[in-house]
Design a protein around this motif. Sequence first.
Motif, PDB file in Angstrom:
ATOM      1  N   ARG A  76      -8.673  -3.083 -11.162  1.00 39.31           N
ATOM      2  CA  ARG A  76      -7.400  -3.715 -10.772  1.00 39.31           C
ATOM      3  C   ARG A  76      -7.469  -4.297  -9.368  1.00 39.31           C
ATOM      4  O   ARG A  76      -6.827  -5.301  -9.065  1.00 39.31           O
ATOM      5  CB  ARG A  76      -6.256  -2.706 -10.868  1.00 39.31           C
ATOM      6  N   PRO A  80      -6.049  -8.018 -10.696  1.00 43.45           N
ATOM      7  CA  PRO A  80      -4.821  -7.327 -11.100  1.00 43.45           C
ATOM      8  C   PRO A  80      -4.139  -7.990 -12.303  1.00 43.45           C
ATOM      9  O   PRO A  80      -2.956  -8.287 -12.283  1.00 43.45           O
ATOM     10  CB  PRO A  80      -3.954  -7.406  -9.841  1.00 43.45           C
ATOM     11  N   THR A  85      -3.640  -3.689 -15.852  1.00 47.45           N
ATOM     12  CA  THR A  85      -2.437  -2.952 -15.469  1.00 47.45           C
ATOM     13  C   THR A  85      -1.888  -2.156 -16.645  1.00 47.45           C
ATOM     14  O   THR A  85      -1.489  -1.001 -16.497  1.00 47.45           O
ATOM     15  CB  THR A  85      -1.372  -3.917 -14.921  1.00 47.45           C
TER      16      THR A  85
END
Length: 198
Positions: A76, A80, A85
């Motif tokens: 991440r 991201p 996530t």
Amino acid sequence: IRFTIRGNWVPGRMGGSNAARGLICIHSKPTVKSGQYARRAKARARKAAANPMIRGQQAFQRGDYDEAIAAWEQARQKNPSSPVTTALAEVYFRRGLLRFHRYHQHEAGLSDLDKAARLVPGDPRYAYHLGLAHHHQGNLDTALIAYRLALDADPAFTRAAELATLAWLEQGKDPTQEAPWKALPAERQAELRPLARL
């Protein structure tokens, strides 16, 4: 050229030609030496170890949530994106449930459930279970906030509506004017209405 024997060939016990029965196949391609297979396998393993997404997936499938979190947190930081996530939220969620309910590590479990709910606020499961954990701890105000988040994500989530109603009743408040009350089925409202009047 290499020869392969297929089947259960036992010399001297079966009559006829083995080639005629299809037990001997002739391959014209040269074979790859076993050392090359081992080197290729090691190269694939190194590549997987270098990729935190693959490492996290393998750890998650083994049930090693700590390793999966470490790998996916690393992934991440680099990217991201939504899949990273979402995967991270799911592993925090599962570890939080284990910590809270099985291992009775309530603070650590609440922390993991909170991380899952913050990572993917649109998933009502995470907010609902966070509320449920706070409800078990007697943190009714915090539980109500989490139930409301679950209902904001899915207004038809009747389990969250019912527990929010019960939390208001436990606080001695009238839940009939609140939004979760309206999400309850009419028969459940009829069962709870006498409690609201106490």
